[in-house]
Design an enzyme around this catalytic site. Structure first.
Site, mmCIF file in Angstrom:
data_model
loop_
_atom_site.group_PDB
_atom_site.id
_atom_site.type_symbol
_atom_site.label_atom_id
_atom_site.label_comp_id
_atom_site.label_asym_id
_atom_site.label_seq_id
_atom_site.Cartn_x
_atom_site.Cartn_y
_atom_site.Cartn_z
ATOM 1 N N LYS A 17 7.168 11.271 0.075
ATOM 2 C CA LYS A 17 6.776 10.607 1.331
ATOM 3 C C LYS A 17 7.997 9.976 2.011
ATOM 4 O O LYS A 17 8.222 10.147 3.207
ATOM 5 C CB LYS A 17 5.736 9.520 1.024
ATOM 6 C CG LYS A 17 5.414 8.601 2.191
ATOM 7 C CD LYS A 17 4.909 7.236 1.733
ATOM 8 C CE LYS A 17 5.868 6.505 0.869
ATOM 9 N NZ LYS A 17 5.690 5.084 0.712
ATOM 10 N N LYS A 30 15.138 0.791 4.523
ATOM 11 C CA LYS A 30 14.521 1.278 3.275
ATOM 12 C C LYS A 30 14.584 2.800 3.163
ATOM 13 O O LYS A 30 14.876 3.343 2.095
ATOM 14 C CB LYS A 30 13.069 0.783 3.224
ATOM 15 C CG LYS A 30 12.233 1.334 2.095
ATOM 16 C CD LYS A 30 12.694 0.882 0.722
ATOM 17 C CE LYS A 30 11.864 1.540 -0.369
ATOM 18 N NZ LYS A 30 12.425 1.323 -1.698
ATOM 19 N N LEU A 89 0.845 -1.205 0.000
ATOM 20 C CA LEU A 89 0.000 0.000 0.000
ATOM 21 C C LEU A 89 0.880 1.256 0.000
ATOM 22 O O LEU A 89 2.070 1.184 0.285
ATOM 23 C CB LEU A 89 -0.906 -0.026 1.231
ATOM 24 C CG LEU A 89 -1.818 -1.260 1.344
ATOM 25 C CD1 LEU A 89 -2.607 -1.226 2.646
ATOM 26 C CD2 LEU A 89 -2.761 -1.348 0.156
ATOM 27 N N PRO A 90 0.281 2.428 -0.299
ATOM 28 C CA PRO A 90 1.115 3.637 -0.458
ATOM 29 C C PRO A 90 1.867 4.082 0.801
ATOM 30 O O PRO A 90 3.075 4.296 0.746
ATOM 31 C CB PRO A 90 0.102 4.701 -0.897
ATOM 32 C CG PRO A 90 -1.034 3.946 -1.500
ATOM 33 C CD PRO A 90 -1.114 2.666 -0.721
ATOM 34 N N THR A 136 6.304 0.860 1.921
ATOM 35 C CA THR A 136 7.308 1.674 2.618
ATOM 36 C C THR A 136 6.570 2.617 3.546
ATOM 37 O O THR A 136 5.852 3.517 3.084
ATOM 38 C CB THR A 136 8.148 2.501 1.617
ATOM 39 O OG1 THR A 136 8.741 1.620 0.673
ATOM 40 C CG2 THR A 136 9.229 3.274 2.335
HETATM 41 P P1 NAD Z 1 0.590 2.609 -6.200
HETATM 42 O O1 NAD Z 1 0.022 3.908 -5.785
HETATM 43 O O2 NAD Z 1 0.815 2.313 -7.646
HETATM 44 O O3 NAD Z 1 -0.301 1.389 -5.606
HETATM 45 C C1 NAD Z 1 -0.905 1.381 -4.351
HETATM 46 C C2 NAD Z 1 -2.221 0.645 -4.478
HETATM 47 O O4 NAD Z 1 -2.813 0.476 -3.180
HETATM 48 C C3 NAD Z 1 -3.274 1.398 -5.325
HETATM 49 O O5 NAD Z 1 -3.685 0.569 -6.408
HETATM 50 C C4 NAD Z 1 -4.410 1.691 -4.339
HETATM 51 O O6 NAD Z 1 -5.702 1.636 -4.940
HETATM 52 C C5 NAD Z 1 -4.220 0.565 -3.338
HETATM 53 N N1 NAD Z 1 -4.828 0.786 -2.025
HETATM 54 C C6 NAD Z 1 -4.712 1.861 -1.203
HETATM 55 N N2 NAD Z 1 -5.378 1.639 -0.054
HETATM 56 C C7 NAD Z 1 -5.932 0.403 -0.143
HETATM 57 C C8 NAD Z 1 -6.719 -0.388 0.723
HETATM 58 N N3 NAD Z 1 -7.094 0.045 1.936
HETATM 59 N N4 NAD Z 1 -7.120 -1.612 0.301
HETATM 60 C C9 NAD Z 1 -6.746 -2.068 -0.923
HETATM 61 N N5 NAD Z 1 -5.993 -1.373 -1.786
HETATM 62 C C10 NAD Z 1 -5.589 -0.146 -1.394
HETATM 63 O O7 NAD Z 1 1.967 2.462 -5.380
HETATM 64 P P2 NAD Z 1 3.223 1.538 -5.742
HETATM 65 O O8 NAD Z 1 4.133 2.279 -6.658
HETATM 66 O O9 NAD Z 1 2.755 0.170 -6.083
HETATM 67 O O10 NAD Z 1 3.952 1.533 -4.299
HETATM 68 C C11 NAD Z 1 3.450 0.779 -3.210
HETATM 69 C C12 NAD Z 1 4.438 0.891 -2.056
HETATM 70 O O11 NAD Z 1 5.718 0.396 -2.481
HETATM 71 C C13 NAD Z 1 4.682 2.337 -1.563
HETATM 72 O O12 NAD Z 1 4.827 2.339 -0.177
HETATM 73 C C14 NAD Z 1 5.962 2.728 -2.275
HETATM 74 O O13 NAD Z 1 6.671 3.728 -1.547
HETATM 75 C C15 NAD Z 1 6.702 1.404 -2.307
HETATM 76 N N6 NAD Z 1 7.671 1.223 -3.397
HETATM 77 C C16 NAD Z 1 7.367 1.605 -4.679
HETATM 78 C C17 NAD Z 1 8.315 1.405 -5.694
HETATM 79 C C18 NAD Z 1 8.034 1.800 -7.128
HETATM 80 O O14 NAD Z 1 8.975 1.796 -7.951
HETATM 81 N N7 NAD Z 1 6.792 2.132 -7.493
HETATM 82 C C19 NAD Z 1 9.547 0.800 -5.400
HETATM 83 C C20 NAD Z 1 9.802 0.406 -4.091
HETATM 84 C C21 NAD Z 1 8.855 0.607 -3.096
#
Ligand code: NAD
Length: 298
Positions: free
Chosen positions: A248, A173, A64-65, A98
């Site tokens: 964030k 992280k 999740l975000p 994260t």
């Molecule tokens: P994203 O915004 O693409 O995806 C997050 C998903 O969570 C969304 O589809 C949203 O609808 C869903 N969501 C939110 N609340 C919810 C709930 N209560 N129930 C069900 N679904 C819910 O984000 P992302 O890029 O996939 O990143 C996710 C996490 O991974 C973050 O914490 C980010 O910092 C970390 N991260 C991202 C990357 C990257 O390259 N994108 C790399 C490493 C770590």
């Protein structure tokens, strides 16, 4: 193994698909119907709610975000009741989002009181690593809980590090992402300087990649469009790791630095740079779009 996967965004969807391809029975859920449809097309079962997803699950993975989403999901919020009472005693929760280490510890304590195991397992490697199953996991939790999680983590990643007790994965992280935010801004600045002097960005990037300035952005994730075909920069900065997610993480590292009285001046400057970039309307674009604010216009 019966697995619930919650959060099917840029990272969660390919991670859930890799668990499915490895032969696990994955029941996936996201608040976004489009995200659910994307994994359904790949053959995964889609749940009607998070509660539905965890029915009968031996392991739950969340991606999740931010902190509020993870705490809200497991412990409840104004908007939704807690998932915790619906999770089977003895199940294992792997949170790969994260978030603040303190939030991981708070969720872990509540789950532990209900007989549910928890590890924080944030990742590095970007969307490319999530698709290829080559992520790096930074784990916080007990040895026993990590060993239970390892067969699943190995289907989504290649490097699995045990950083320490619950929350330690998150601390590792944010140290990594503070460095990433700084190096992406620095790499962008250097490329913009070269281009302003008439250098070819591909030639300059290759020179720096093979010189003492070489880094991950120059290897795999060049911020200049057209240098790396598969990088977000070559796809209009779509997908990848959002500017607001980097913002964030830089907020988390600065909060942590304040708490432990650490000096992180470049982390603070990077946070200010990404905040300005977000306010200028680029929050939803990949964070490598930060090069736009460093480029000469016209
Ligand atoms: P994203 O915004 O693409 O995806 C997050 C998903 O969570 C969304 O589809 C949203 O609808 C869903 N969501 C939110 N609340 C919810 C709930 N209560 N129930 C069900 N679904 C819910 O984000 P992302 O890029 O996939 O990143 C996710 C996490 O991974 C973050 O914490 C980010 O910092 C970390 N991260 C991202 C990357 C990257 O390259 N994108 C790399 C490493 C770590």
């Amino acid at each position: 193994m019966q697995i619930a996967f919650i959060g099917l965004g840029h990272m969660g969807a390919p991670m859930a698909i890799n668990l499915h391809k490895a032969g696990h029975s994955v029941k996936a859920f996201d608040l976004s119907p489009d995200a659910c449809a994307q994994v359904k097309a790949q053959g995964l079962q889609v749940a009607t709610s998070a509660q539905d997803a965890v029915q009968g699950a031996e392991a739950i993975v969340s991606m999740l975000p931010a902190s509020a989403h993870v705490e809200g999901l497991y412990l409840g919020s104004d908007r939704a009741p807690a998932l915790l009472p619906h999770i089977a005693k003895g199940a294992l929760v792997i949170d790969s989002s994260t978030i603040a280490a303190a939030t991981s510890q708070k969720v872990a304590r509540a789950l532990d009181a209900a007989g549910i195991a928890f590890i924080d397992a944030p990742v590095s490697g970007g969307t490319g690593g999530a698709i290829a199953g080559t992520l790096t996991f930074m784990v916080g939790g007990t040895d026993a809980h990590l060993e239970r999680a390892r067969p699943l983590l190995e289907k989504m990643g290649t490097n699995i590090f045990h950083a320490g007790s619950v929350g330690a994965g998150q601390t590792a992280k944010i140290c990594n992402n503070m460095l990433l935010g700084i190096l992406m801004a620095g790499t962008s600045e250097a490329i913009a300087l070269g281009v302003a002097n008439g250098l070819d960005p591909t030639v300059l990037s290759e020179i720096m990649r093979r010189s003492s300035g070489g880094n991950w952005a120059l290897e795999k994730y060049n911020p200049y469009p057209g240098v790396h075909e598969n990088a977000p920069a070559s796809k209009g900065y779509a997908g990848g790791f959002g500017t607001d997610l980097m913002l964030k993480d830089l907020g988390l590292s600065q909060e942590n630095a304040t708490a432990v009285k650490a000096s992180t001046p470049l982390g603070g400057l990077a946070r200010a740079i990404y905040a300005a970039h977000s306010i200028a309307g680029h929050g939803g674009e990949d964070f490598s779009s930060v090069i736009k604010m460093l480029q000469k216009k016209g």
